[in-house]
Design an enzyme around this catalytic site. Structure first.
Site, PDB file in Angstrom:
ATOM      1  N   HIS B  67       0.823  -1.207   0.000  1.00 19.63           N
ATOM      2  CA  HIS B  67       0.000   0.000   0.000  1.00 19.63           C
ATOM      3  C   HIS B  67       0.863   1.266   0.000  1.00 19.63           C
ATOM      4  CE1 HIS B  67      -2.116   3.138   2.473  1.00 19.63           C
ATOM      5  NE2 HIS B  67      -3.018   2.967   1.524  1.00 19.63           N
ATOM      6  N   GLU B  70       2.136   1.810  -3.413  1.00 20.97           N
ATOM      7  CA  GLU B  70       1.057   2.369  -4.246  1.00 20.97           C
ATOM      8  C   GLU B  70       1.031   3.903  -4.115  1.00 20.97           C
ATOM      9  OE1 GLU B  70      -2.870   3.901  -3.278  1.00 20.97           O
ATOM     10  OE2 GLU B  70      -3.142   1.777  -2.795  1.00 20.97           O
ATOM     11  N   HIS B  71       1.092   4.396  -2.878  1.00 16.36           N
ATOM     12  CA  HIS B  71       1.123   5.858  -2.677  1.00 16.36           C
ATOM     13  C   HIS B  71       2.324   6.484  -3.383  1.00 16.36           C
ATOM     14  CE1 HIS B  71      -1.630   7.226   0.768  1.00 16.36           C
ATOM     15  NE2 HIS B  71      -2.047   6.022   0.445  1.00 16.36           N
ATOM     16  N   GLU B 142      -4.137   8.183   7.427  1.00 16.56           N
ATOM     17  CA  GLU B 142      -5.069   7.260   6.765  1.00 16.56           C
ATOM     18  C   GLU B 142      -5.389   6.083   7.692  1.00 16.56           C
ATOM     19  OE1 GLU B 142      -3.676   5.699   3.026  1.00 16.56           O
ATOM     20  OE2 GLU B 142      -5.589   4.728   2.575  1.00 16.56           O
TER      21      GLU B 142
END
Lengths: 422, 430
Positions: B67, B70-71, B142
């Site tokens: 993840h 991905e950012h 997040e």
């Protein structure tokens, strides 16, 4: 781009929208009335009660099984706020029969069902079924409670309550549990009859309608004696005297910093397209000032965005931040508005904002319910049919954006923070 | 290029595997305004132990790295990729799941340019120490946002009761602590191992010409060099068929308590059987637990649910489970009733009428899913990576028999493959 035909029928306006984009047909019914504290709980409860039972499908089970038999048709109903009006919306979708191998009359059955769900609910003596009303008060009460577990929604609700104190807009769309005791199966049914008999009723049908005689099916199955004209969307205006700041605590990890502004720019105003462009540069997209400055440059938040309300003239900013970053985040967010007021943005940003808005608008044209919302909104425009959204956006000037920005006033800052945080 | 027509649903798919191994799927839909593009790699949060490309030994990377990567792919040395898309008026996004990472755009203009931006940014990583550090603050926010959401906590809570070792039990985003250990080098290691074109699928659905777009993609890929195709060695974790814990509780400051029931399953490795089991398990859950279901009705009549009852089934190559969950004013009784209901599955039989209804409902549901370009593009890509053709779901569903559904159902629930997870209010302080 939207191929809409409007036909005045006995008791309703039928809007037929031809589109070959979907494998389904969609029916949307809308009833509208002024928002009021007095009626709102009844209006919130009606969708719960009406989806439970009808004359011919007297239990929730029978009601839902009928939908399943129609190749998993969907039916839903809810209430929403638009400016200072309240709208009850019922939606149904059914597979377009041309995709099914067997030749079955599911479309006619669907129209019949939709009509029944709206106009022939289950009635016991002079009211709705008392058992259903009692149980659905409980469901609605639980729904209201569960909002408190979604901190973003909670912060948004509290912001509007504080900001619109004394205005009808602060009314909760889900209603108030303290009203439940005064709502009986009988007075709820009376209210229901008033909605169904008196309020402006618009019926939208979208899908590949060629070779399907949808209009005739509506004529045959949808019965209503009279209709009313669309009401005016005029909302009360308020000028900010002194901005408010509210800080509240909850046992949470992430603080929710929300702002409420008054735009003094509404759906029918000449500057309305400029408000769209303003918002796109300010906070509507990941390339906007808020996202870039709050998130990318300062790593203060995962989300930071703005959204505007078209009919009441409000602008909201949302961000989720660490409790200790309150002052810093607040300063940066308000600086972005100041920059907008001074015209501190480039021609490239304006061009980009316009293409983002146009793109979003066109994407909405690929969604059945998205199209209905746009078409329904257009009915509230005071201007006659010269609404070409895309060219209106294209024509927005920098002066207009700055003008819109300078009309915007901060009304309320709301911060939901961690219990015991500094 | 292979062209396949699906007359029943009126769709056409063009498929080609390029020389570098990239699989391309194109679904032209000229009637639409928009085009949705998605570039998916067969790499997600569960791939945390593997042999890095060109090395010999298995390594373990920090939780949440897929993840995080991905950012970071959106950030380049001198700009943010979002700006390239927004300059065209398009929107871009990405998501990481247990088994996939996907990058996407949607647009109503300039499909070629958007496609090239998407291919280029995903295939040109730029990670620096300072940009990795900066991202930690954003991702921590997040994670904390999700930590405040009871539904999210319940989802991972139930998975943790089911799985003892399998990395599906790790939160996709990791934890605020685990992401602190992520370095630039870790990101490059994961990138080089899992973002090879042969591990990826590129899919476009919408308003474009298939031949023309295939040329654009081919040409773009021919200009880049990649390592030869190699098999990726991922650690396979042994996990027993029974649940790790029968139940667990999390206390949170909630107004409404929640209960989740999990059914742990062992996925089949046969793609035809896999898709059948997925359709059948969805169909059964829907039959009993949607609003028309007898078991939904029973829970409702007992005042144990408030309309928030939800269910889902998640099946991947190395794990499979199904969930039933709701807000409830009596979470223990909710669990007891659902367990009793599930226990009836082992000998349950359907009437012909009921079976027809449940199947029809699924058929309508599949058609409705196909209304959205994003659904088509994501489903077609993800099923493809499992060896399944998404547009054959409808005929597969139509061919499923009552006997098959009953046979699956009779063996579904065992004495030790079901668990419960509760979100309860915190104890009152005086």
């Amino acid at each position: 781009m939207m191929n809409e035909t409007v036909i005045e029928k006995q008791g309703y306006r039928l809007h037929m929208i031809q589109s070959n984009k979907f494998k389904t047909l969609h029916f949307v019914a809308k009833f509208i009335a002024p928002l009021s504290r007095e009626d709102v709980t009844k209006r919130a409860l009606l969708p719960f009660v009406m989806q439970q039972a009808t004359e011919n499908y007297p239990t929730s089970n029978a009601f839902r099984q009928k939908l399943d038999d129609l190749y998993g048709s969907t039916f839903s109903m809810d209430g929403s706020k638009k400016g200072e009006m309240h709208i009850l919306t019922a939606r149904m979708s059914v597979v377009n029969p041309s995709y099914l191998s067997a030749n079955e009359p599911i479309l006619e059955e669907a129209v019949r069902f939709f009509n029944e769900a709206l106009f022939a609910p289950k009635v016991v003596a002079d009211g709705f079924d008392p058992k259903i009303v009692a149980r659905e008060k409980q469901s609605l009460g639980q729904k209201i409670d569960s909002i408190k577990d979604n901190k973003m929604q909670l912060a948004n609700m509290r912001l509007i309550e504080e900001m619109c104190e004394g205005e009808v807009y602060k009314t909760h769309v889900h209603g108030y549990p303290e009203d439940f005791d005064h709502i009986t199966p009988e007075n709820l049914y009376q209210y229901y009859q008033q909605v169904m008999n008196e309020e402006p009723f618009d019926l939208y049908v979208i899908g590949d309608l060629t070779e399907l005689n949808v209009e005739a099916l509506c004529d045959q199955h949808i019965e209503r004696s009279t209709n009313a004209p669309m009401p005016s969307m005029q909302a009360t205006e308020k000028t900010v005297v002194e901005p408010k700041e509210i800080i509240e605590e909850e046992p949470i990890q992430q603080g929710k910093l929300h702002f409420g502004f008054r735009t003094h720019t509404h759906y029918s105003d000449d500057d309305y397209p400029a408000l769209h462009v303003f918002n796109a540069i300010f906070g509507g997209f990941p390339s906007s000032k808020l996202f870039i400055n709050v998130r990318e440059k300062n790593s203060l938040a995962y989300y930071a965005a703005s959204r505007f309300e078209s009919h009441k003239g409000l602008l909201f900013v949302f961000s989720g931040i660490a409790p200790a970053d309150f002052d810093k985040a607040k300063t940066i967010i308000l600086e972005q508005l100041e920059a907008m007021r001074k015209g501190d943005f480039t021609d490239e940003q304006i061009t980009e904002a316009k293409s983002l808005i146009t793109n979003q608008y066109k994407e909405n044209l690929d969604e059945a319910y998205g199209m209905v919302e746009m078409l329904y909104n257009q009915q509230f425009s005071s201007k006659t049919k010269t609404i070409d959204f895309v060219s209106n956006i294209e024509a927005v000037t920098k002066e207009a954006i700055v003008r819109v920005a300078n009309r915007i006033e901060l009304d309320t800052t709301y911060f939901l923070t961690q219990k015991g945080a500094e | 290029m292979e062209k396949k027509r699906y007359p029943q649903i009126n769709e056409t798919v063009y498929q080609e595997t390029l020389e570098n191994g990239l699989n391309v799927l194109l679904v032209p839909k000229p009637e639409l305004e928009q085009t949705y593009g998605v570039f998916t790699t067969n790499y997600g949060s569960i791939d945390n132990q593997f042999v890095p490309l060109g090395e010999m030994n298995m390594v373990k990377v920090p939780d949440g790295i897929a993840h995080f990567l991905e950012h970071k792919l959106f950030e380049k040395e001198d700009h943010d990729v979002f700006q390239e898309f927004t300059a065209l008026g398009s929107s871009a996004n990405a998501f990481t799941s247990f088994t996939k990472t996907a990058y996407l755009f949607s647009t109503t203009t300039e499909v070629k340019k958007n496609t090239e931006i998407l291919l280029n940014f995903v295939q040109d990583p730029y990670f620096s120490d300072s940009s990795v550090e900066k991202e930690k603050g954003i991702i921590a926010q997040e994670i904390q946002m999700y930590d405040d959401q009871p539904n999210w906590r319940a989802f991972f809570g139930i998975i943790e009761t089911m799985y003892e070792h399998h990395p599906v039990r790790i939160d996709i985003a990791g934890t605020v602590d685990s992401i602190q250990n992520i370095t630039k080098d870790d990101l490059y290691t994961c990138y080089h191992t899992f973002y090879h074109p042969s591990n990826m699928t590129f899919c476009l659905v919408g308003a474009f010409d298939a031949e023309e777009m295939l040329q654009v993609i081919r040409h773009n890929q021919q200009q880049k060099t990649f390592e030869p195709v190699q098999e990726i060695k991922r650690e396979s974790v042994m996990e027993s068929a029974h649940v790790y814990k029968k139940q667990a509780v999390l206390h949170m400051p909630v107004v409404t308590e929640k209960c989740m029931i999990g059914i742990k399953e062992t996925p089949t490795q046969n793609p035809d059987q896999f898709i059948k089991e997925e359709l059948i398990s969805e169909m059964i859950l829907d039959y009993f637990y949607s609003k028309s279901g007898a078991y939904y009705q029973e829970l409702y009549d007992l005042d144990l649910i408030d309309g928030s009852l939800g269910f889902e089934t998640e099946r991947q190559g190395s794990f499979a489970f199904s969930l039933i969950g709701a807000n409830s004013t009596n979470v223990e009784q909710f669990r007891d009733v659902v367990l009793r209901q599930l226990d009836t599955f082992k000998s349950y039989t359907f009437s012909e009428e009921a079976f027809t209804r449940m199947k029809r409902k699924m058929i309508g549901g599949l058609m409705r899913e196909m209304n959205a370009t994003s659904n088509i593009a994501n489903s077609i890509s993800q099923y493809h990576l499992l060896g399944i053709d998404y547009f054959t779901l409808l005929p597969t569903l139509e061919a499923i028999t009552k006997d098959e559904v009953e046979a699956f159902m009779h063996q579904w629930i065992t004495a030790d493959n079901v668990s419960a997870f509760f979100i309860k209010k915190e104890a009152e302080h005086a």
